[in-house]
Motif scaffolding. Structure first.
Motif, PDB file in Angstrom:
ATOM      1  N   ILE A  84       4.925  -1.985   8.204  1.00 53.25           N
ATOM      2  CA  ILE A  84       4.692  -3.151   7.689  1.00 53.25           C
ATOM      3  C   ILE A  84       3.598  -3.123   6.750  1.00 53.25           C
ATOM      4  O   ILE A  84       3.660  -3.642   5.781  1.00 53.25           O
ATOM      5  N   MET A  85       2.598  -2.255   7.071  1.00 52.12           N
ATOM      6  CA  MET A  85       1.513  -2.027   6.235  1.00 52.12           C
ATOM      7  C   MET A  85       1.670  -1.269   5.125  1.00 52.12           C
ATOM      8  O   MET A  85       1.261  -1.542   3.873  1.00 52.12           O
ATOM      9  N   ALA A  86       2.703  -0.298   4.976  1.00 56.82           N
ATOM     10  CA  ALA A  86       3.276   0.228   3.822  1.00 56.82           C
ATOM     11  C   ALA A  86       3.868  -0.562   2.916  1.00 56.82           C
ATOM     12  O   ALA A  86       3.633  -0.472   1.666  1.00 56.82           O
ATOM     13  N   GLY A  87       4.851  -1.622   3.583  1.00 59.01           N
ATOM     14  CA  GLY A  87       5.515  -2.177   2.517  1.00 59.01           C
ATOM     15  C   GLY A  87       4.795  -3.455   1.907  1.00 59.01           C
ATOM     16  O   GLY A  87       4.774  -3.688   0.956  1.00 59.01           O
TER      17      GLY A  87
ATOM     18  N   SER B  68       2.580  -3.342  -6.719  1.00 54.97           N
ATOM     19  CA  SER B  68       3.845  -3.407  -7.498  1.00 54.97           C
ATOM     20  C   SER B  68       3.323  -4.902  -8.440  1.00 54.97           C
ATOM     21  O   SER B  68       3.446  -4.861  -9.625  1.00 54.97           O
ATOM     22  N   VAL B  69       2.786  -5.637  -7.821  1.00 53.45           N
ATOM     23  CA  VAL B  69       2.150  -6.899  -8.472  1.00 53.45           C
ATOM     24  C   VAL B  69       1.036  -6.567  -9.365  1.00 53.45           C
ATOM     25  O   VAL B  69       1.063  -7.167 -10.413  1.00 53.45           O
TER      26      VAL B  69
ATOM     27  N   VAL C 157       0.384  -4.158 -16.884  1.00 59.43           N
ATOM     28  CA  VAL C 157       1.416  -3.994 -17.673  1.00 59.43           C
ATOM     29  C   VAL C 157       1.419  -4.951 -18.861  1.00 59.43           C
ATOM     30  O   VAL C 157       1.602  -4.873 -20.044  1.00 59.43           O
ATOM     31  N   ALA C 158       1.335  -6.037 -18.246  1.00 65.26           N
ATOM     32  CA  ALA C 158       1.249  -7.620 -19.100  1.00 65.26           C
ATOM     33  C   ALA C 158       0.237  -7.549 -19.848  1.00 65.26           C
ATOM     34  O   ALA C 158       0.026  -7.642 -21.080  1.00 65.26           O
ATOM     35  N   GLY C 159      -0.929  -7.158 -19.312  1.00 62.42           N
ATOM     36  CA  GLY C 159      -2.217  -7.164 -20.244  1.00 62.42           C
ATOM     37  C   GLY C 159      -2.077  -6.216 -21.327  1.00 62.42           C
ATOM     38  O   GLY C 159      -2.617  -6.416 -22.298  1.00 62.42           O
TER      39      GLY C 159
END
Length: 52
Positions: free
Chosen positions: A10-13, A20-21, A27-29
């Motif tokens: 759970i911690m790794a996920g 990723s967020v 990348v958007a910036g």
């Protein structure tokens, strides 16, 4: 033992989703920065053409 493995998964996920967020925002910036640089180059090129 099983509870420790489940907690670790759970911690790794959760960590993976957070990374990723934040990567998407980075990348958007960067894309916006590149777009602004392209606009600046385009504007300068237009200025040079208008001087002739």
């Amino acid at each position: 033992m099983t509870r420790k493995i489940l907690s670790a998964l759970i911690m790794a996920g959760t960590l993976g989703m957070l990374l990723s967020v934040s990567a998407c925002n980075t990348v958007a910036g960067a894309g916006k920065d590149v777009e602004r640089a392209g606009d600046a180059i385009h504007d300068k090129a237009r200025d040079v053409q208008n001087k002739n």
